[in-house]
Design a protein around this motif. Structure first.
Motif, mmCIF file in Angstrom:
data_model
loop_
_atom_site.group_PDB
_atom_site.id
_atom_site.type_symbol
_atom_site.label_atom_id
_atom_site.label_comp_id
_atom_site.label_asym_id
_atom_site.label_seq_id
_atom_site.Cartn_x
_atom_site.Cartn_y
_atom_site.Cartn_z
ATOM 1 N N ARG A 69 1.157 -1.443 -0.327
ATOM 2 C CA ARG A 69 0.092 0.087 0.391
ATOM 3 C C ARG A 69 0.945 1.459 0.468
ATOM 4 N NH1 ARG A 69 -3.075 -3.874 2.294
ATOM 5 N NH2 ARG A 69 -5.009 -4.357 2.818
ATOM 6 N N GLY A 70 1.957 1.033 -1.324
ATOM 7 C CA GLY A 70 3.201 2.506 -0.922
ATOM 8 C C GLY A 70 3.928 2.445 0.165
ATOM 9 N N ASP A 71 3.664 3.498 1.100
ATOM 10 C CA ASP A 71 4.658 4.048 1.570
ATOM 11 C C ASP A 71 4.130 3.076 2.950
ATOM 12 O OD1 ASP A 71 7.395 4.452 2.426
ATOM 13 O OD2 ASP A 71 7.115 6.613 3.280
ATOM 14 N N GLU A 72 4.584 2.349 3.412
ATOM 15 C CA GLU A 72 4.536 1.534 4.840
ATOM 16 C C GLU A 72 5.510 0.977 5.718
ATOM 17 O OE1 GLU A 72 2.237 -1.365 2.557
ATOM 18 O OE2 GLU A 72 3.801 -3.246 1.999
ATOM 19 N N SER A 73 5.465 1.641 6.709
ATOM 20 C CA SER A 73 6.005 0.935 8.019
ATOM 21 C C SER A 73 6.194 -0.872 8.089
ATOM 22 C CB SER A 73 6.659 1.619 8.452
ATOM 23 O OG SER A 73 5.230 1.126 9.238
ATOM 24 N N ALA A 79 0.600 -5.204 10.205
ATOM 25 C CA ALA A 79 -0.870 -5.148 10.863
ATOM 26 C C ALA A 79 -1.901 -5.653 9.996
ATOM 27 C CB ALA A 79 -1.468 -3.043 10.910
ATOM 28 N N ILE A 80 -1.325 -4.744 8.235
ATOM 29 C CA ILE A 80 -2.269 -5.565 7.407
ATOM 30 C C ILE A 80 -1.918 -6.996 7.656
ATOM 31 C CG2 ILE A 80 -2.148 -5.992 5.100
ATOM 32 C CD1 ILE A 80 -1.135 -2.703 4.761
ATOM 33 N N ARG A 130 8.930 -6.518 2.899
ATOM 34 C CA ARG A 130 8.387 -5.486 3.153
ATOM 35 C C ARG A 130 8.306 -4.663 4.605
ATOM 36 N NH1 ARG A 130 2.626 -6.602 2.274
ATOM 37 N NH2 ARG A 130 1.736 -4.632 2.382
ATOM 38 N N ILE A 131 9.402 -6.177 5.568
ATOM 39 C CA ILE A 131 9.365 -5.123 6.762
ATOM 40 C C ILE A 131 11.218 -5.074 6.763
ATOM 41 C CG2 ILE A 131 10.247 -5.860 9.265
ATOM 42 C CD1 ILE A 131 8.011 -8.730 9.074
ATOM 43 N N GLY A 132 11.758 -5.573 5.965
ATOM 44 C CA GLY A 132 13.043 -5.002 5.882
ATOM 45 C C GLY A 132 13.910 -5.438 7.544
#
Length: 178
Positions: A69-73, A79-80, A130-132
């Motif tokens: 969803r774009g720029d996400e932490s 949470a998603i 995505r977590i990195g």
């Protein structure tokens, strides 16, 4: 895929999420939608093939649901995922299809095991990318284990708060990988 095949997949998915691979038969599905058992075989020659198709479709829908969803932490990504796992058990008591079949993997046909393995690999790869960070892979495994375990606890307790308790520490400053 035609409407009858989709309805059959929907019914099989619901039964698998409730009772696992052995929780449905072609005869049961046929009776529920008012067709002959032979008609089910027309759409899906084998139960294993049908279950593999259910797993593939489930995975595709799941990854649409948790898509970037774009720029996400990292915490937002978790949470998603947490929401995607929590919603079905809160709504209608359904477990994750991947978890239900994964628990039975030792006794399932290879085509189903392959789909379940692919589902979990996709989850781990997606989460870790995505977590990195240096511990992203370990954190992704931890998140998936907590989410699936939280579902098991919620079902065993008959209480969604067990899922919430099991997954509460997945985000924020309290998370640490050993």
């Amino acid at each position: 895929m035609n409407e009858t095949a989709e309805r059959l997949l929907d019914l099989a998915e619901a039964r698998i999420c409730e009772a696992g691979y052995r929780g449905f038969s072609f005869r049961d599905l046929a009776a529920e939608i008012g067709i002959k058992s032979a008609s089910v075989h027309h759409h899906f020659p084998t139960k294993a093939g049908m279950a593999a198709a259910v797993a593939r479709r489930y995975g595709d829908r799941f990854f649409e649901l948790v898509a970037r969803r774009g720029d996400e932490s990292g915490d937002e990504v978790i949470a998603i995922y947490r929401s995607a796992f929590r919603s079905p058990i809160e709504r209608d008591g359904r477990m994750c299809l991947g978890g239900m079949l994964g628990a039975q993997a030792g006794g399932l046909p290879p085509e189903i095991v392959q789909e379940i393995e692919m589902f979990f690999r996709r989850c781990i790869d997606d989460l870790s990318s995505r977590i990195g960070g240096a511990d992203a892979m370990a954190r992704a495994f931890h998140v998936m284990a907590a989410l699936e375990g939280g579902l098991i606890l919620a079902r065993a307790y008959g209480d969604i708060s067990a899922f919430d308790q099991a997954t509460a520490g997945l985000t924020g400053p309290t998370f640490a990988v050993a």
